[in-house]
Design an enzyme around this catalytic site. Structure first.
Site, PDB file in Angstrom:
ATOM      1  N   ARG A  50       0.841  -1.193   0.000  1.00 42.45           N
ATOM      2  CA  ARG A  50       0.000   0.000   0.000  1.00 42.45           C
ATOM      3  C   ARG A  50       0.872   1.236   0.000  1.00 42.45           C
ATOM      4  O   ARG A  50       1.940   1.246   0.588  1.00 42.45           O
ATOM      5  CB  ARG A  50      -0.842   0.042   1.275  1.00 42.45           C
ATOM      6  CG  ARG A  50      -1.708  -1.148   1.452  1.00 42.45           C
ATOM      7  CD  ARG A  50      -2.335  -1.095   2.831  1.00 42.45           C
ATOM      8  NE  ARG A  50      -2.875  -2.406   3.175  1.00 42.45           N
ATOM      9  CZ  ARG A  50      -3.395  -2.701   4.348  1.00 42.45           C
ATOM     10  NH1 ARG A  50      -3.426  -1.779   5.297  1.00 42.45           N
ATOM     11  NH2 ARG A  50      -3.862  -3.897   4.577  1.00 42.45           N
ATOM     12  N   ASP A  52       0.267   5.311   1.189  1.00 43.09           N
ATOM     13  CA  ASP A  52      -0.727   6.128   1.887  1.00 43.09           C
ATOM     14  C   ASP A  52      -1.240   7.265   1.015  1.00 43.09           C
ATOM     15  O   ASP A  52      -0.650   7.593  -0.012  1.00 43.09           O
ATOM     16  CB  ASP A  52      -0.096   6.731   3.146  1.00 43.09           C
ATOM     17  CG  ASP A  52       0.231   5.666   4.173  1.00 43.09           C
ATOM     18  OD1 ASP A  52      -0.535   4.699   4.278  1.00 43.09           O
ATOM     19  OD2 ASP A  52       1.265   5.812   4.854  1.00 43.09           O
ATOM     20  N   TYR A 110      12.280   3.081  -1.300  1.00 44.85           N
ATOM     21  CA  TYR A 110      11.485   4.302  -1.164  1.00 44.85           C
ATOM     22  C   TYR A 110      12.435   5.496  -1.172  1.00 44.85           C
ATOM     23  O   TYR A 110      13.551   5.410  -0.657  1.00 44.85           O
ATOM     24  CB  TYR A 110      10.724   4.322   0.166  1.00 44.85           C
ATOM     25  CG  TYR A 110       9.456   3.517   0.189  1.00 44.85           C
ATOM     26  CD1 TYR A 110       8.245   4.095  -0.195  1.00 44.85           C
ATOM     27  CD2 TYR A 110       9.455   2.191   0.609  1.00 44.85           C
ATOM     28  CE1 TYR A 110       7.070   3.366  -0.154  1.00 44.85           C
ATOM     29  CE2 TYR A 110       8.276   1.452   0.652  1.00 44.85           C
ATOM     30  CZ  TYR A 110       7.080   2.044   0.266  1.00 44.85           C
ATOM     31  OH  TYR A 110       5.919   1.334   0.298  1.00 44.85           O
ATOM     32  N   ARG A 197       8.444   7.413   6.679  1.00 43.99           N
ATOM     33  CA  ARG A 197       8.184   8.809   7.036  1.00 43.99           C
ATOM     34  C   ARG A 197       8.639   9.127   8.463  1.00 43.99           C
ATOM     35  O   ARG A 197       9.053  10.258   8.757  1.00 43.99           O
ATOM     36  CB  ARG A 197       6.704   9.138   6.837  1.00 43.99           C
ATOM     37  CG  ARG A 197       6.340   9.210   5.350  1.00 43.99           C
ATOM     38  CD  ARG A 197       4.848   9.057   5.092  1.00 43.99           C
ATOM     39  NE  ARG A 197       4.079  10.103   5.744  1.00 43.99           N
ATOM     40  CZ  ARG A 197       2.738  10.101   5.806  1.00 43.99           C
ATOM     41  NH1 ARG A 197       2.049   9.113   5.252  1.00 43.99           N
ATOM     42  NH2 ARG A 197       2.118  11.085   6.402  1.00 43.99           N
TER      43      ARG A 197
END
Lengths: 244, 244
Positions: A50, A52, A110, A197
């Site tokens: 997933r 966000d 990422y 994050r």
């Protein structure tokens, strides 16, 4: 037939990857609606993971099964013709019968982007988070080294209850700067909810001189969310690539 | 006091530079409304030149006169605090009493960006124009050389009637490629209405093999709009810098 596809999206106006109903504004929802229309029967799309709300992807990988006479190239063209302008399919290929985009993923990268300058950048505002004060990249790199390896990363996860293991391996964290844009890339075998994050928020606090690099070991060992840094906003984050 | 400021904007959601009334959606309108509020009396903003609807600026220069006790740095901070997220002020400085952003401009650089790849790019879609077929950059460079110099450029202007001279000097046209993004930069003493976008459309037709580089001289001499190439869309165009 089972297919594997690679796609890009600007996540700004979506409620994230995962579908939450039939007509919702999610990437998975858009893809399933389109492929179901193409195939004439329900198609389920599995993503590598997933993303966000507001998070982007430069190389999200999906798998889906459907019966169609179209070639993979034709499916790709069809999807690009009907998808909105902020979602694009790079490739569609036939996959092994048991290939599953999430279950078979072995490594993900990422990238978190920061615009580090006194004035915000209107052109990069959708894909970077703006930090006015200069960041000390050397200190951030020292901290990043301590965050790599195989650890229990539960201090860097927004969930409060854990049913599954929170041990992950981060192979490398690379920090680079081009002009006034800082790029922090994370490669690992998997990431917990909000983990990239929160890692970035912690590194930024090191870069601002609010924390010392050595604290990273303490935070990992403490296993408490409250000891780690703040959750960075979604717009700076992009799922760069997935390996199988 | 007379001020000079440099600003950036993402022109996507604006109807261009020039104000068309009191409450319109233009860059000039946004700036004048804000500065009028700050100064407590009407402030007129002069830009180095108009940009069309959808065209961006990385270094638009403006001048304005107003009475205020704020320092230039304070004006800059005030503007950035209240301007929308797609307009940013880089610098504000006191200017000579007779300085005028349009009348004193001596050289401008515009950049036109093309995403030249089989699949569109979701991240660059607001700032590039997508061309699927590969462009022959060598042929485009040959054509660009012929378009430089001092010429009557009326063939490359959308206006049908001309009250003023249509002679301009293009000092240089540079074509570069980074990855799949092509960047064509034009530096000259001034540009006619739509001139950069029509020059680019003509160069693109050369790049696609639809025209020969040698035709450029003919088009310039013919002075007819119909002989030049198509008008390229606004999103690829950015006013890069203005010199005084």
């Amino acid at each position: 037939m089972n297919y594997k596809a690679v796609l890009q999206y600007d996540g700004t106006r979506y409620r994230g990857w995962q579908t939450q109903g039939n007509t919702d504004n999610t990437i998975q929802g858009k893809l399933e609606t389109l492929l179901t229309k193409m195939a004439g029967e329900p198609v389920e799309v599995n993503g590598s993971g997933r993303t966000d709300a507001g998070v982007h992807a430069a190389g999200q990988v999906i798998s889906f099964r459907c019966k169609t006479k179209e070639s993979p190239e034709e499916i790709c063209r069809y999807m690009n013709e009907y998808l909105p302008e902020d979602i694009a399919v790079l490739t569609v290929k036939e996959a092994a019968p048991r290939f599953h985009a999430r279950l078979n993923a072995v490594r993900k990268t990422y990238v978190y982007r920061i615009w580090n300058a006194p004035v915000r950048n209107v052109f990069r505002r959708r894909f970077t988070t703006w930090i006015q004060k200069p960041l000390d990249l050397d200190a951030m790199e020292q901290a990043a080294t301590l965050l790599c390896g195989t650890h229990d990363y539960r201090a860097f996860c927004s969930l409060k209850k854990f049913k599954k293991s929170t041990v992950r391996t981060i192979e490398k964290i690379e920090i680079g700067k081009m002009g006034q844009e800082i790029r922090i890339s994370y490669t690992g075998d998997g990431f917990l909810y909000h983990m990239v994050r929160i890692l970035t928020g912690t590194l930024v606090e090191v870069g601002l001189g609010l924390r010392k690099p050595e604290e990273m070991t303490e935070i990992l060992e403490g296993q408490e969310r409250t000891k780690a840094g703040r959750l960075m906003p979604p717009e700076g984050l992009t799922l760069e690539s997935v390996e199988y």
